[in-house]
Design a protein around this motif. Structure first.
Motif, PDB file in Angstrom:
ATOM      1  N   ALA A  23      24.893 -70.206  20.271  1.00 31.56           N
ATOM      2  CA  ALA A  23      25.493 -69.658  19.685  1.00 31.56           C
ATOM      3  C   ALA A  23      26.808 -68.908  19.797  1.00 31.56           C
ATOM      4  CB  ALA A  23      24.447 -68.367  18.927  1.00 31.56           C
ATOM      5  N   ASP A  27      30.810 -70.672  19.486  1.00 29.78           N
ATOM      6  CA  ASP A  27      31.577 -69.730  18.499  1.00 29.78           C
ATOM      7  C   ASP A  27      32.687 -69.332  19.195  1.00 29.78           C
ATOM      8  OD1 ASP A  27      30.021 -70.007  16.363  1.00 29.78           O
ATOM      9  OD2 ASP A  27      28.998 -68.470  16.567  1.00 29.78           O
ATOM     10  N   GLY A  65      17.064 -67.274  13.792  1.00 29.31           N
ATOM     11  CA  GLY A  65      17.282 -66.525  14.423  1.00 29.31           C
ATOM     12  C   GLY A  65      17.500 -64.929  15.505  1.00 29.31           C
ATOM     13  N   VAL A  92      22.323 -66.026  15.315  1.00 32.28           N
ATOM     14  CA  VAL A  92      21.648 -67.060  14.343  1.00 32.28           C
ATOM     15  C   VAL A  92      22.221 -68.378  14.855  1.00 32.28           C
ATOM     16  CG1 VAL A  92      21.812 -67.694  11.812  1.00 32.28           C
ATOM     17  CG2 VAL A  92      22.183 -65.161  12.843  1.00 32.28           C
ATOM     18  N   HIS A  94      23.298 -72.366  14.475  1.00 34.85           N
ATOM     19  CA  HIS A  94      24.535 -72.351  13.484  1.00 34.85           C
ATOM     20  C   HIS A  94      23.792 -73.878  12.251  1.00 34.85           C
ATOM     21  CE1 HIS A  94      28.019 -72.371  15.231  1.00 34.85           C
ATOM     22  NE2 HIS A  94      27.445 -72.098  16.418  1.00 34.85           N
ATOM     23  N   ARG A  97      23.357 -70.619   9.689  1.00 33.41           N
ATOM     24  CA  ARG A  97      23.708 -69.593   8.999  1.00 33.41           C
ATOM     25  C   ARG A  97      24.037 -69.774   7.234  1.00 33.41           C
ATOM     26  NH1 ARG A  97      28.374 -69.145  14.151  1.00 33.41           N
ATOM     27  NH2 ARG A  97      26.376 -68.387  15.170  1.00 33.41           N
ATOM     28  N   GLY A  98      24.927 -68.777   6.911  1.00 31.08           N
ATOM     29  CA  GLY A  98      25.228 -68.911   5.464  1.00 31.08           C
ATOM     30  C   GLY A  98      23.670 -68.664   5.037  1.00 31.08           C
ATOM     31  N   ARG A  99      23.030 -68.550   5.341  1.00 32.00           N
ATOM     32  CA  ARG A  99      21.610 -68.105   4.644  1.00 32.00           C
ATOM     33  C   ARG A  99      21.211 -66.786   4.434  1.00 32.00           C
ATOM     34  NH1 ARG A  99      16.537 -72.020   6.411  1.00 32.00           N
ATOM     35  NH2 ARG A  99      16.230 -70.840   5.199  1.00 32.00           N
ATOM     36  N   GLY A 102      21.849 -63.443   9.573  1.00 29.04           N
ATOM     37  CA  GLY A 102      22.271 -62.225   9.756  1.00 29.04           C
ATOM     38  C   GLY A 102      21.634 -60.648   9.747  1.00 29.04           C
ATOM     39  N   GLU A 103      21.920 -60.967   8.003  1.00 29.98           N
ATOM     40  CA  GLU A 103      21.943 -59.609   7.535  1.00 29.98           C
ATOM     41  C   GLU A 103      20.612 -59.547   7.427  1.00 29.98           C
ATOM     42  OE1 GLU A 103      22.669 -57.185   3.505  1.00 29.98           O
ATOM     43  OE2 GLU A 103      24.042 -60.172   3.681  1.00 29.98           O
ATOM     44  N   THR A 132      32.407 -63.245  10.620  1.00 25.98           N
ATOM     45  CA  THR A 132      31.136 -62.557   9.413  1.00 25.98           C
ATOM     46  C   THR A 132      30.269 -62.060   9.944  1.00 25.98           C
ATOM     47  OG1 THR A 132      30.847 -65.563   9.944  1.00 25.98           O
ATOM     48  CG2 THR A 132      29.971 -64.277   8.979  1.00 25.98           C
ATOM     49  N   ALA A 133      30.333 -61.527  11.476  1.00 24.87           N
ATOM     50  CA  ALA A 133      29.474 -60.193  11.673  1.00 24.87           C
ATOM     51  C   ALA A 133      29.783 -59.071  10.970  1.00 24.87           C
ATOM     52  CB  ALA A 133      29.131 -59.925  12.940  1.00 24.87           C
TER      53      ALA A 133
END
Length: 168
Positions: A23, A27, A65, A92, A94, A97-99, A102-103, A132-133
């Motif tokens: 990650a 990135d 992640g 997380v 790749h 991601r978007g799910r 991370g949150e 994003t973070a």
């Protein structure tokens, strides 16, 4: 949420280390020649787990992640002060991601800090490129604390980590 947040198992250390290292590399976050040293730190989940709580997001048997939760100042803390917990090495995969992974990992850290009962806040460092973070942190109530920004690589004064904190 179709995944579970729990503590990492020793049998998962190597896999989480690879997810975290990939990650950061993918990135473009290891930019000042620190890749060799810090890559080793990112991969060394056993070291982190011995000094802090390492949490993972898991879907069935697949790691999505992980994050390191440092409950108080100590060997894994970069900037936590007395009464503060710290979040480190959020990563997380790749493909995941978007799910909300991370949150969910950050929320789990905040929940642990609150459950401790004696923590006054939680802090973390982040690179400027980790936008994003930043959005996750801000959505969860963290605020920027520029006076606590710092440089972990003195030979590169232009490299500054941004500090966020959440008062509990």
């Amino acid at each position: 949420m179709d995944f579970l947040i729990r503590e990492v198992l020793p049998t998962e250390y190597a896999e989480l280390g690879e997810i975290t290292a990939h990650a950061y590399l993918q990135d473009g976050l290891l930019t000042f020649g620190e890749a060799d040293w810090y890559l080793g730190e990112l991969k060394n989940v056993a070291k982190r787990a011995a000094a802090a709580d390492v949490l993972v997001a898991v879907e069935q048997d697949r790691l999505l992640g992980g994050v390191t939760f440092v409950p108080s100042p100590g060997p894994m803390a970069d900037l936590a002060r007395s009464g503060e917990a710290e979040i480190r090495m959020l990563a997380v995969a790749h493909a995941a991601r978007g799910r909300g992974v991370g949150e969910a990992l950050v929320r789990a850290c905040v929940d642990r800090a609150r459950a401790a009962g004696d923590r006054t806040g939680i802090v973390l460092s982040t690179q400027p490129l980790m936008r994003t973070a930043h959005r996750i942190y801000e959505r969860l109530g963290f605020t920027r604390v520029p006076e606590r920004d710092w440089n972990p690589i003195p030979e590169h004064p232009e490299f500054t980590l941004l500090t966020y904190e959440l008062t509990l």
